[in-house]
Design a protein around this motif. Structure first.
Motif, short mmCIF file in Angstrom:
data_model
loop_
_atom_site.label_atom_id
_atom_site.label_comp_id
_atom_site.label_asym_id
_atom_site.label_seq_id
_atom_site.Cartn_x
_atom_site.Cartn_y
_atom_site.Cartn_z
N UNK A 288 -0.94 -13.81 27.69
CA UNK A 288 -0.19 -13.10 28.73
C UNK A 288 0.70 -14.13 29.42
N UNK A 289 2.02 -13.93 29.39
CA UNK A 289 2.89 -14.92 30.03
C UNK A 289 3.27 -14.47 31.44
N UNK A 290 3.46 -15.47 32.31
CA UNK A 290 3.93 -15.22 33.67
C UNK A 290 5.41 -15.61 33.71
N UNK A 291 6.25 -14.65 34.07
CA UNK A 291 7.68 -14.93 34.06
C UNK A 291 8.26 -14.75 35.46
N UNK A 292 9.41 -15.36 35.67
CA UNK A 292 10.11 -15.16 36.94
C UNK A 292 10.71 -13.76 36.92
N UNK A 293 10.67 -13.10 38.06
CA UNK A 293 11.21 -11.75 38.14
C UNK A 293 12.69 -11.74 37.75
N UNK A 294 13.07 -10.70 37.03
CA UNK A 294 14.47 -10.49 36.66
C UNK A 294 15.02 -11.53 35.68
N UNK A 295 14.16 -12.31 35.09
CA UNK A 295 14.66 -13.21 34.06
C UNK A 295 14.34 -12.58 32.71
N UNK A 296 15.17 -11.61 32.30
CA UNK A 296 14.86 -10.89 31.06
C UNK A 296 14.86 -11.84 29.86
N UNK A 297 15.70 -12.90 29.93
CA UNK A 297 15.77 -13.82 28.79
C UNK A 297 14.44 -14.57 28.59
N UNK A 298 13.71 -14.82 29.71
CA UNK A 298 12.38 -15.45 29.63
C UNK A 298 11.42 -14.56 28.85
N UNK A 299 11.49 -13.26 29.16
CA UNK A 299 10.57 -12.33 28.50
C UNK A 299 10.84 -12.29 27.01
N UNK A 300 12.14 -12.21 26.66
CA UNK A 300 12.50 -12.16 25.25
C UNK A 300 12.03 -13.43 24.54
N UNK A 301 12.31 -14.59 25.14
CA UNK A 301 11.90 -15.86 24.53
C UNK A 301 10.39 -15.91 24.39
N UNK A 302 9.68 -15.41 25.41
CA UNK A 302 8.22 -15.41 25.38
C UNK A 302 7.67 -14.54 24.27
N UNK A 303 8.20 -13.33 24.15
CA UNK A 303 7.72 -12.44 23.09
C UNK A 303 8.05 -13.00 21.71
N UNK A 304 9.26 -13.55 21.58
CA UNK A 304 9.65 -14.13 20.29
C UNK A 304 8.75 -15.31 19.92
N UNK A 305 8.23 -16.01 20.93
CA UNK A 305 7.36 -17.16 20.66
C UNK A 305 5.93 -16.72 20.34
N UNK A 306 5.63 -15.42 20.56
CA UNK A 306 4.29 -14.94 20.20
C UNK A 306 3.46 -14.44 21.36
N UNK A 307 4.11 -14.14 22.51
CA UNK A 307 3.35 -13.59 23.64
C UNK A 307 2.95 -12.14 23.34
N UNK A 308 1.84 -11.70 23.93
CA UNK A 308 1.37 -10.34 23.72
C UNK A 308 1.73 -9.42 24.87
N UNK A 309 1.93 -10.00 26.05
CA UNK A 309 2.26 -9.19 27.22
C UNK A 309 2.81 -10.14 28.28
N UNK A 310 3.38 -9.58 29.35
CA UNK A 310 3.86 -10.44 30.42
C UNK A 310 3.62 -9.77 31.77
N UNK A 311 3.60 -10.59 32.81
CA UNK A 311 3.59 -10.11 34.20
C UNK A 311 4.65 -10.94 34.92
#
Ligand code: CA
Length: 223
Positions: A76-99
């Motif tokens: 589960x990755x923790x991302x900065x709010x409104x940083x959609x590019x972080x979420x995409x990079x995280x999922x592409x790297x193998x994250x399963x979910x984010x908050x």
């Protein structure tokens, strides 16, 4: 269930570790990317909470390294709010979910419960085995509908076996998932806890598979 928290902000790290421990998990924590990567690479975690902005090695790079090395635990990755590019990079790297930060602790706990259940193949928050029911949401156990009082270690032991219902779990594997890295582990104590648990559950649910380990299964299942 044993979790890893990788978060450099000391307050958030402490809050996460405290809340996860209160929820019945065993938790190791790291405050920089190097230590976080090392722990996730060498210890068997059931899930990881990974901040992306970290000193030494960033979260996305850590995740890529783990996945390349074949580490499959849910992350589960923790991302900065409104940083959609972080979420995409995280999922592409193998994250399963984010908050997204700032987060509500309840959301982190709920998402982790879902990840742990799904990675063990359970769709519902209640896992049953014969008369025994484990409510992963309320961290409760009932036998034939009656609540059973368990110590935190008994609960962790049963929760791990119930999540892996039908599978033989070795004593070594149990020890690795029941205690944090600093604990002086002794696999002989597992047998003592299994004995106590068996008495409390009072049912033919928790089996010893000689020479191999323990298995929770419905009566009639091959164990
Ligand atoms: Ca950070």
């Amino acid at each position: 269930m044993r979790l890893l928290v990788v978060e450099d902000d000391p307050d958030i790290n402490r809050q996460l570790v405290g809340a996860l421990q209160d929820a019945g998990y065993v938790v190791d924590s790291a405050r920089d990317g190097e230590e976080g990567h090392y722990l996730g690479d060498t210890e068997p975690y059931d899930a990881v909470v990974l901040d992306l902005g970290l000193p030494v090695i960033d979260g996305v790079s850590i995740l890529e390294k783990w996945r390349r090395a074949g580490r499959k635990m849910p992350v589960l990755i923790l991302t900065a709010r409104d940083r959609w590019s972080d979420k995409v990079a995280g999922f592409d790297a193998g994250a399963d979910d984010y908050v997204a930060k700032p987060f509500h602790m309840e959301e982190v706990l709920a998402r982790l419960r879902a990840l742990l259940r799904r990675s063990a193949g359970h769709a519902s928050s209640e896992i049953t085995c014969g008369p025994v029911m484990l409510d992963t949401k309320g961290a409760r156990v009932t036998v034939n509908g009656t609540a059973v009082k368990l110590t935190s270690l008994e609960f962790r032991l049963l929760a791990y076996l119930m999540h892996h219902k039908g599978k033989v779990v070795s004593r070594t594997e149990l020890v690795e998932h029941l205690y944090d890295q600093d604990f002086d582990r002794d696999s002989n104590t597992v047998e003592v806890f299994v004995g106590r648990l068996r008495k409390k559950l009072g049912a033919d649910v928790l089996h010893t598979v000689r020479g191999m380990g323990y298995c929770v299964s419905d009566a009639g299942d091959a164990a």
